[in-house]
Structure formats: C-alpha cells, structure tokens
Design an enzyme around this catalytic site. Sequence first.
Site, mmCIF file in Angstrom:
data_model
loop_
_atom_site.group_PDB
_atom_site.id
_atom_site.type_symbol
_atom_site.label_atom_id
_atom_site.label_comp_id
_atom_site.label_asym_id
_atom_site.label_seq_id
_atom_site.Cartn_x
_atom_site.Cartn_y
_atom_site.Cartn_z
ATOM 1 N N CYS A 197 -39.711 41.038 59.712
ATOM 2 C CA CYS A 197 -38.257 41.178 59.858
ATOM 3 C C CYS A 197 -37.730 40.228 60.931
ATOM 4 C CB CYS A 197 -37.896 42.610 60.193
ATOM 5 S SG CYS A 197 -38.154 43.726 58.798
ATOM 6 N N CYS A 351 -59.728 27.954 51.903
ATOM 7 C CA CYS A 351 -60.466 29.200 51.668
ATOM 8 C C CYS A 351 -59.597 30.071 50.774
ATOM 9 C CB CYS A 351 -60.808 29.888 52.994
ATOM 10 S SG CYS A 351 -59.362 30.367 53.963
#
Length: 393
Positions: A197, A351
């Site tokens: 937020c 990855c």
Amino acid sequence: MSLPPLVEPAAELTVDEVRRYSRHLIIPDVGMAGQKRLKNAKVLCVGAGGLGSPALLYLAAAGVGTLGIIDFDVVDESNLQRQVIHGQSDVGKPKAESAAASVREINPLIDVVIHNTVLSTENVMEVFSGYDLILDGTDNFATRYMVNDAAVLLGKPYVWGSIYRFDGQASVFWAEHGPCYRCLYPEPPPPGMVPSCAEGGVLGVLCASVGSIQVNEAIKLLTGIGDPLVGRLMIYDALEMKYRDVKVRKDPECVLCGKNPTQTRLLDDYEAFCGAISDEAAEAASGSTITARELKGMMDRDENIFVVDVREPNEYEIVSIPGAKLIPKGEFLNGSALEKLPQDKKIVLHCKSGARSAEALAVVKDAGFSDAVHVGGGVLSWIKTVDPSLPEY
Ligand SMILES: [Zn+2]
C-alpha cells in the site's frame, strides 16, 4: 457451516454493561448469552494500522472483554488518511499506545493489553497463546505467513484481511475446521511482484469496509452465530461496489495443515521465506536487473549473451527458459560455477522469482563479470509476460 461458540459466557453482566450493550442484547441471536461470551473473549489485533484501526474501534465498542494490541510502529502523518484510531495529536506516539487510548475512551469497561513490540518468531507463540482469536491486520507477507503458522500450530482461528487501492479480501482461517492461509497461498509471491500500500496506495475507507468484515466474523466466531467465513474468501471491489465469495478448500498436501504435514514448527526466518535478499544481492541487482521481456529481446536480436538458470534440476525439468544453462545457486556460493562461465559473453542469470539469481549475481560481479545482469521476477515473469503457454509451477 455453523460452528460452536469459541468462548464460554462470563458469569454475569453488570448494570452498566446491560445499559451499554442493550442494542446487542435485544438481538435474539446475540442476547445475554452472546454478550457474556464477548465479555469473556480475548482478542488480539495484530497491527494498529489500516485494518487494525476500524477493527479495534468496533471490537472495543462491541464489548470484547480483553483486547490485545500489538504494533511496534509510531503514528506518522501519512497514516491519518485511513488509520482512524489515531489523531493529529498522536503523530510520533507509539501506535499501540495511541490505539489503546482511543479504545479506553470508547469503552472503559474492557481490558486493553498493549504489546508495544515487533511480533517475531521469538514471541509470537507466547503472545498468541493468551488469546482466543487473532485478527490479522498486517501488511506484509513475512508477518502474514508467521501469523498463519503460529495460529495453526496453536490450533487458534484467525480473521485475515488485506487491502490494496480499491480491492479488499477477507477470510477466516481455522485449520481445525477448514483451510489455512497456506492452503490458499502455498508460496509467497516473488519479491517485488505485489506492491505494498505504501507503494501503490489504498483508498482510506476501504480499510473500514474490510476491517468491519473482520470484526463481523470475529463476533460470529466468538458467539457461535451465523455462517463464518471459514473455507471462503470474500473479495470486495470498491469501484464496482461488488462483493463476491469464492470457495477455498483445505489442501490435503498443505505443508502445515495437510494430511502429512512436513512443517511442524515455525520457520526460522520468514523474511527469507518471502524472498527478502541480502544487502550484497540487493546492491548487485541495483541497476543490473532486466525484465523477462528485455531478455526475450536480447535473444531475438541474437545478442552475445550466456543465460544461466540458477534453480535446482527438478525445477529446470518442470519449466525452463529456452537456451538457459542450468547451474544451481549452490555452485555459485561454493565458487565452482565461475569456471563454467564464458569470459566473452554477457552473463544473464535467472531463477524462479529473482531472489536466488540476485544472490548469484553478487558472486558473479564480485568475480569480475561487471556487466552481468539478472532477470527480475525470473521464470514466473517469463511465463507471465513472454510465454503464457508454459506451465506455471
Ligand atoms: Zn493449510
């Protein structure tokens, strides 16, 4: 699904309490018995922020007898747009204390317990064990998973909520009767994929919408009325003004609450579990992170690159980026990977999410491959933005 009340009724209500709670007492489903259960209830609110603010105000007003508040933060001016339990004169004060003062003003008949501290793996079991029910108002994944794990391990229900911009979600997780948070979200999102937020903003009043759902569910659980939000996820869209709920099933393979749980205690490090990376890795990745789309562009232009997948072999088998060579991260950490890297090509590491490749990048850069980069969001981002036909894992 209806569940038995979580709390036994208190012996009696005082005259003051009867007066104060009369609008509850005349609701047949609540009545004297329900109000006495609320009086006997001990509820802990994790966080006195966006969700904790409305939640604490209504839990207090409802007459929950013991209200715990855990928060380590202090009130900031930017909190006041939504954290309505705090006021202008509270800026700079500890949130737990500011919230407790508001709670006492609303209802002096209840007990408030202040935990002005960080909830951690060291104290979470002890703190939680003093309460019947937890209300989770946290805003980060590491704490969320820790709250879930502690609640499941202690056999306690908790009411979860989350907010972002105009979107809210809420559910009740109680492993004894339904799924836990890990059944719904077995793995945290890759770091950086879900903005907070603080990064993306939140409509202030959304906190009240979701926080009040949480209190509603807390009261139902404590008093044993209605159909609790166990096994259901409530999704609220404030722009469309729509509520919908979706079924959440208990995952028989859940590591924590499944048939053969492999996790029987708290994790050692929830930050690491959520992919928080070391300072070295963060430094190496800064300015040396490319997107999956950029990698695709480099491949299409046939640039002189050497793509390395630093995941484990089983992950590589499930799904991999075409042309990537597998060298697991461990080989970077022990140094053996370096001799496998060509000196005349630009090294591109990836990855699954970008956390492990950032760690490997730090090693590679340290070894002199100064133009090496890694792919932010990793394979997950590749699947999302380049090749959605690949299986998600
Ligand atoms: Zn579970």
